[in-house]
Write an enzyme that holds these catalytic residues in place. Structure first.
Site, mmCIF file in Angstrom:
data_model
loop_
_atom_site.group_PDB
_atom_site.id
_atom_site.type_symbol
_atom_site.label_atom_id
_atom_site.label_comp_id
_atom_site.label_asym_id
_atom_site.label_seq_id
_atom_site.Cartn_x
_atom_site.Cartn_y
_atom_site.Cartn_z
ATOM 1 C CB ALA A 123 -2.483 10.245 -1.750
ATOM 2 C CE LYS A 124 -5.910 6.659 4.611
ATOM 3 N NZ LYS A 124 -6.297 7.859 5.374
ATOM 4 N N GLY A 125 -1.945 5.234 1.511
ATOM 5 C CA GLY A 125 -0.921 4.208 1.374
ATOM 6 C C GLY A 125 -1.057 3.160 2.449
#
Length: 435
Positions: A123-125
């Site tokens: 994931a990444k944000g």
């Protein structure tokens, strides 16, 4: 079966996604993904599944500024995959953050976790903002509202954020507190990279640089080069670069050049890295004016003759523009995407062993996993135990990829994608598609 480098590439492997462009890390990632997919003979459905994020979330983040005005920022969270376990990845604050970048970084996290045998997906944000233009109170309000908007996404069993560009342990503490207040209990396993007093892990700050050096030493061993007989060049002197330089120095390597945003610093007789780190610390984290080495450009630094080159600064530093001028025997990618996809073959033709980013800088997510485990157990390890376990996992991952490299007669980077994608695909086939 060894991969035939003259194999014709056809079908869907060349159709979906944008075409290769050295300016885009996402496009470089997709080019490498297609290559691995063809070696693994993935069917079209599996290819599309693994190339597509599970979830993409875009939120508006309204913040009451110190002036009393309201400013609205845009926030992102992309969960690329959660087949191996809860998704894991950092949050970055930067004015140029965009969805395509976050998607690429999320997919890299998937393969990175698979390679080092960590039971997480990728994931990444990010939030599109300039944190340098925000006061501490504005930064806290931004972080807490972004977290509140992601309450249905984040969770210790769902999606676990961590620090990334322009975010730190204080921001992780605000995320943890905001989530905990809404959960009506303290939930320190919801983020990693926290202050130790809130359940952070010893060794977390140094983990990425330590992992870089562990796989570099493994590569040197395969090349028959003793660490105390080699020369090292490190581009970038932030957390990853400085720790990598320091640990190589402690191994007896002659570190002949280092650099930061002010340029490169070269001394053919070797640089005293602890002294350089102390100088930078006293000089606002800058090497500007460092007098124990000659000033050179970052381009000149990359082209120095050396045994080990560690690019630990920015993406796209080595491209067809300069790849034929690289004079290292081993490159260990401390940064994400420092080599463009269309430079890989040039380096391969020169006989340079490249330890790819999705292995080399996976020490950070490995110790993040250790932090999550410690939080879930409520029992914390010594730094010596953290480092020992990190070294063991990174070395095992290198050995796995080297075996895949030998089996298919491909590069270590290609082996990394083949190994990571195969692990996720095999797990997905066994779990099946819920309908």
């Amino acid at each position: 079966m060894p991969y035939n480098k003259n194999m014709h590439t056809t079908g869907y492997y060349k159709e979906p996604g944008p075409k290769l462009d050295e300016e885009s890390p996402f496009k470089s990632m997709m080019e490498r993904f297609r290559f691995a997919a063809e070696i693994l003979e993935l069917d079209e459905g599996m290819f599309q599944y693994l190339a597509s994020p599970v979830k993409q979330v875009i939120v508006s983040v309204p913040v009451v500024m110190d002036s009393g005005d309201i400013q609205v920022f845009e926030g992102y969270r992309v969960i690329h995959d959660n087949v191996l376990g809860p998704s894991k990845g950092g949050i970055r604050y930067a004015p140029d953050v965009n969805l395509e970048e976050v998607k690429a970084l999320a997919s890299w996290m998937t393969w990175k976790c698979a390679i080092v045998n960590v039971p997480f997906g990728g994931a990444k944000g990010g939030v599109r903002c300039d944190p340098n233009q925000l006061s501490r109170n504005e930064l806290e309000r931004l972080t807490r509202r972004y977290t509140a908007n992601m309450l249905e996404v984040f969770g210790p069993d769902r999606d676990i954020p961590a620090p990334d560009m322009n975010t730190d342990e204080q921001i992780m503490a605000w995320i943890m507190d905001t989530y905990s207040m809404n959960a009506h209990k303290t939930e320190n396993a919801v983020v990693t990279g926290k202050p130790i007093i809130l359940g952070g892990s010893h060794g977390r700050k140094e983990a990425t640089g330590r992992g870089v050096v562990t796989v570099t030493l493994a590569a040197l061993n395969k090349a028959g080069i003793a660490p105390n007989k080699c020369t090292t060049v490190v581009q970038g002197f932030g957390n990853v670069g400085s720790v990598s330089a320091k640990l190589m120095y402690e191994q007896g390597s002659k570190v002949i050049a280092i650099s930061d945003i002010t340029g490169g610093y070269y001394n053919e007789n070797g640089i005293d890295i602890p002294e350089a780190m102390e100088y930078a610390k006293k000089n606002d984290n800058s090497l500007e004016g460092y007098s124990e080495a000659d000033k050179i450009t970052n381009d000149e630094l990359l082209q120095l003759e050396c045994d080990v080159l560690i690019p630990a600064a920015k993406e796209d530093q080595i491209s067809p523009r300069n790849a034929d001028k690289i004079n290292a025997r081993i490159i260990a990618e401390g940064a994400n995407g420092p080599i463009t996809a269309n430079a890989d073959s040039i380096l391969e033709d020169k006989g340079i062993m490249v330890v790819p980013d999705i292995l080399a800088n996976a020490g950070g997510v490995t110790v993040s996993y250790f932090e999550w485990v410690q939080d879930r157990q409520g029992y914390f390890w010594t730094e010596e135990r953290v480092n020992r376990r990190l070294n063991r996992m990174m070395r095992a991952a290198f050995d796995n990829l080297f075996n895949v490299r030998e089996e298919h007669d491909i590069t270590l980077r290609q082996a990394a994608y083949v190994f990571g994608i195969n692990k996720v695909a095999t797990t997905l086939r066994m779990r099946g598609i819920y309908a």
